[in-house]
Design a protein around this motif. Structure first.
Motif, PDB file in Angstrom:
ATOM      1  N   GLU A  32      40.057  26.622  48.906  1.00 39.77           N
ATOM      2  CA  GLU A  32      39.207  26.100  47.836  1.00 39.77           C
ATOM      3  C   GLU A  32      39.716  26.433  46.434  1.00 39.77           C
ATOM      4  N   HIS A  33      40.666  27.375  46.346  1.00 39.09           N
ATOM      5  CA  HIS A  33      41.230  27.758  45.052  1.00 39.09           C
ATOM      6  C   HIS A  33      42.720  27.401  45.049  1.00 39.09           C
ATOM      7  N   PRO A  34      43.158  26.549  44.153  1.00 37.29           N
ATOM      8  CA  PRO A  34      44.567  26.122  44.148  1.00 37.29           C
ATOM      9  C   PRO A  34      45.524  27.303  43.938  1.00 37.29           C
ATOM     10  N   ALA A  35      46.669  27.237  44.583  1.00 35.99           N
ATOM     11  CA  ALA A  35      47.726  28.226  44.402  1.00 35.99           C
ATOM     12  C   ALA A  35      49.039  27.619  44.858  1.00 35.99           C
ATOM     13  N   ASP A  36      50.136  28.296  44.511  1.00 37.84           N
ATOM     14  CA  ASP A  36      51.462  27.816  44.903  1.00 37.84           C
ATOM     15  C   ASP A  36      51.889  28.336  46.264  1.00 37.84           C
ATOM     16  N   VAL A  37      51.382  29.500  46.650  1.00 33.87           N
ATOM     17  CA  VAL A  37      51.819  30.129  47.896  1.00 33.87           C
ATOM     18  C   VAL A  37      50.738  31.097  48.352  1.00 33.87           C
TER      19      VAL A  37
END
Length: 447
Positions: free
Chosen positions: A139-144
């Motif tokens: 639910e929370h954007p991230a790269d990795v």
């Protein structure tokens, strides 16, 4: 001093603990059922670095996170267990900066939603909290995403990730034998369960040839692109620098911020893992990661705080949650290296739980420690009685004293050195539960 978790999330977890069994129940059926009801959030994650192993999981997780964040990437991190607060298990990435522990309202809300989806069916609290990991990280954007295995690998609740960017297997030794087997080869086979067909695998430094052989054999059978420490990548110290080597060549780097020679191999595994996952950090970004890395409760130096103030003035105090013979060996090696540079009498303050091998742990410190103080563990109902643990230390050949608490042990050490003798080096450890209690009582809670 007893700490009480008054957080909203902590109260939600206490409700779950009252409803569901403690510990582990090694199967993927319940977690799979629950995640399906939640819409399978584990399938909506950024690239995943999945980390297993007996020792070094936390260190390679910390190094990987530090390197990726130094490259400007946002990194979600799941670790277990926590030291003081449940929130430590969930670090949410932030673009261009250091990730932050999940806020209390966000964590409490996710726990309630997962518990509602489970609808009271049989499950362990660890499985619910693992599902919370996938909900939060999806639910929370991230790269990795970096996810640390809880126990074993094959049937660990985190092992529902179908296509990791890389699976990392760190050093394997005997631990959790009741669940995983009584030979390193059996434990290696369980931990290799996080490998997925055709997906990259990084195998960290293995002291046991049997464990390495099992891991390599399984990775090759699954057709995994494979990197093995000592064969495909390696690191060593040279003139106070860390020399890292893989197929891309040599990198001349600073020594890692985390103390201990074992961190050379751990940091090398992190560098290789980040690359195998498809990222391309520069040497400058790797350097920044190695020198900024943090990993509370693992060879952490206490320089101030409420407990530190009780120790003899000038005493060198270390805390480390390592709790099995393999961990004892690397901690003892670090203490021996410190002794070579700055000779001091070494005192141990140790608490352990009853699933561990106390004598095996104590044996690592033979010839190093002058005296072992044993203490109860407030944070676990499985703690070994301090008198019984003192008997274990005595059977390993140490002069021992049971104490009612860490503060009492520090006071007794202070009485020994009240006459102006050389100030001591003190290691507090044997359990992550004990280290969590110490950090809470000292006023130096992980953030």
């Amino acid at each position: 001093m007893m700490t009480v978790d008054v957080s909203e999330a902590g109260q939600e977890i206490e409700k779950l603990l009252a409803l569901h069994p403690k510990g582990f129940d090694l199967s993927l059926d319940r977690i799979t059922r629950l995640l399906d009801r939640l819409g399978n959030p584990q399938d909506r994650l950024p690239p995943v670095v999945h980390v297993a192993g007996t020792n070094g999981k936390g260190s390679v997780t910390a190094f990987s996170r530090a390197i990726l964040e130094a490259a400007g990437l946002s990194v979600h991190v799941h670790t277990s267990p926590h030291l003081v607060n449940w929130h430590e298990r969930y670090r949410l990435g932030r673009k261009g900066g250091r990730g932050e522990l999940v806020s209390d309202p966000v964590l409490a809300d996710a726990i309630r939603r997962v518990a509602d989806a489970n609808a009271g069916e049989k499950i362990t609290v660890f499985e619910i909290l693992t599902a919370v990991t996938f909900v939060l990280f999806s639910e929370h954007p991230a790269d990795v995403v970096i996810i640390e295995v809880g126990l074993g690998g094959r049937f660990d609740a985190t092992n529902v990730i179908s296509s990791p960017a890389v699976s990392v297997i760190m050093p394997i030794s005997l631990d959790h034998q009741a669940y995983l087997g009584d030979r390193v080869e059996l434990i290696a086979a369980e931990k290799a369960g996080i490998m997925k067909r055709g997906r990259p695998v990084v195998i960290g430094h293995q002291e046991e040839d049997g464990a390495r052989s099992v891991l390599v054999s399984i990775a090759e059978r699954l057709g995994c692109p494979l990197s093995v420490y000592g064969q495909d990548f390696m690191a060593h110290e040279e003139y106070g620098r860390l020399i890292y080597q893989d197929e891309d060549g040599l990198a001349d780097l600073p020594l890692p911020r985390l103390p201990g020679r074992h961190q050379y191999a751990n940091s090398a595994a992190a560098i290789r893992a980040v690359k195998a996952a498809g990222f391309s950090p520069t040497d400058m970004e790797i350097e920044k990661g190695l020198t900024s890395v943090e990993w509370p409760g693992r060879l952490q130096r206490l320089t101030d705080g409420r407990l530190a103030a009780i120790a003899p003035k000038g005493a060198e105090i270390w805390v480390d949650g390592g709790h099995n013979p393999g961990a004892g060996q690397v901690i003892a090696e670090t203490m021996a290296n410190l002794e070579d540079r700055d000779p001091r009498p070494l005192f141990l303050i140790i608490g352990m739980i009853n699933t561990k091998d106390p004598v095996g742990y104590f044996n690592a410190f033979k010839g190093l420690a002058e005296h072992v103080f044993t203490v109860p563990i407030r944070g676990s109902d499985a703690g070994i009685d301090a008198v019984a643990l003192a008997d274990d230390a005595a059977s390993a050949g140490f002069k021992t004293s049971p104490a009612s608490s860490v503060s009492e042990a520090l006071t007794e050490i202070g009485d020994i050195f009240a006459t102006g003798q050389q100030v001591p080096r003190i290691l507090i450890g044997g359990s992550l539960y004990l280290v969590g209690d110490v950090l809470a009582d000292n006023g130096t809670v992980p953030a």
